[in-house]
Design an enzyme around this catalytic site. Sequence first.
Site, mmCIF file in Angstrom:
data_model
loop_
_atom_site.group_PDB
_atom_site.id
_atom_site.type_symbol
_atom_site.label_atom_id
_atom_site.label_comp_id
_atom_site.label_asym_id
_atom_site.label_seq_id
_atom_site.Cartn_x
_atom_site.Cartn_y
_atom_site.Cartn_z
ATOM 1 N N ASP A 84 -2.830 3.455 -6.039
ATOM 2 C CA ASP A 84 -1.939 2.409 -6.947
ATOM 3 C C ASP A 84 -1.814 3.282 -8.359
ATOM 4 O OD1 ASP A 84 -0.862 0.059 -7.507
ATOM 5 O OD2 ASP A 84 -2.775 -0.860 -8.382
ATOM 6 N N GLY A 215 -0.956 -8.100 -10.979
ATOM 7 C CA GLY A 215 -1.278 -8.852 -11.855
ATOM 8 C C GLY A 215 -1.807 -10.255 -11.500
#
Length: 286
Positions: A84, A215
């Site tokens: 990531d 998020g």
Amino acid sequence: MTWQETNRYKTILHAAEAGKYGVIAAIAYNIEQILGLVQAAETAKSPLIIQFFPWAITATDGLLVRTAAEAAKRASVPISIHLDHAQSEAIIKRAADTLPFDSIMVDMSHYEKEENLAKTRALVEYCNARQIATEAEPGRIEGGEDGVMDTAGLKACMTTAEEVDEFVGTGVDALAPAFGNVHGEYGPAGPQLDYERFEQIRQQARGRVHFALHGTNGFSPETLKYCVAAGVTKINVNRLVLDDYYDHLRANVGKMPHTQLIEEGIQKVADLTVRWMEICGSAGKA
């Protein structure tokens, strides 16, 4: 059969797209968390993506990544290994050349758009040549996480429909659009997501890419369900599945044998992850 048809990341997201559910893509920082996540996937009979920040490569010389890949190989459910927010060309090439990743997020969002696109295109090609799928971030999602550059000083840019075409053109397999989501913590008002914008982005993509949601710290089950219903298939989570683990450590370190602390910690990760797999609709889908 082409590598695209057998790549674990792509097959997991393709099935999620067809089945209209979301797959948990969880960050792991240590072996307890890897074990807990795998246990959750087995218990829930759910696919899973285990993610690492570039920190895991540099701090453990890739050992943590290899450990997760070994656990994924032994699992009875599909589990893929993802890097990531890889923000340097050197780390992306090192990961693609030497580590068992199924996919890499080529995150050049700290560059201005033209440079972001050019670098993304070149690195997608590099990864694909090594049979690794890719993800990118059109626009710019504000905030920072562990070992990920904080973009707070750079303007958060919501993803536009035009950017979707530009990024699809780089050859990426998944996009992480910016539609009000932030890395790290949300303020007292909580997440303020622009679902209308996400729908425009999704329509513009016309099924050419998968969508990743970044998020999610502090998301409610309702918010997450709404995002999955809107068409997100990869659900990036960090604290959402790790909060109980850290609460357990804080409450019990020094108060029980270390082995018990570890074993109960693994169980905390597993239990909370199963809950979110059920919320995302992936339980029973492996």
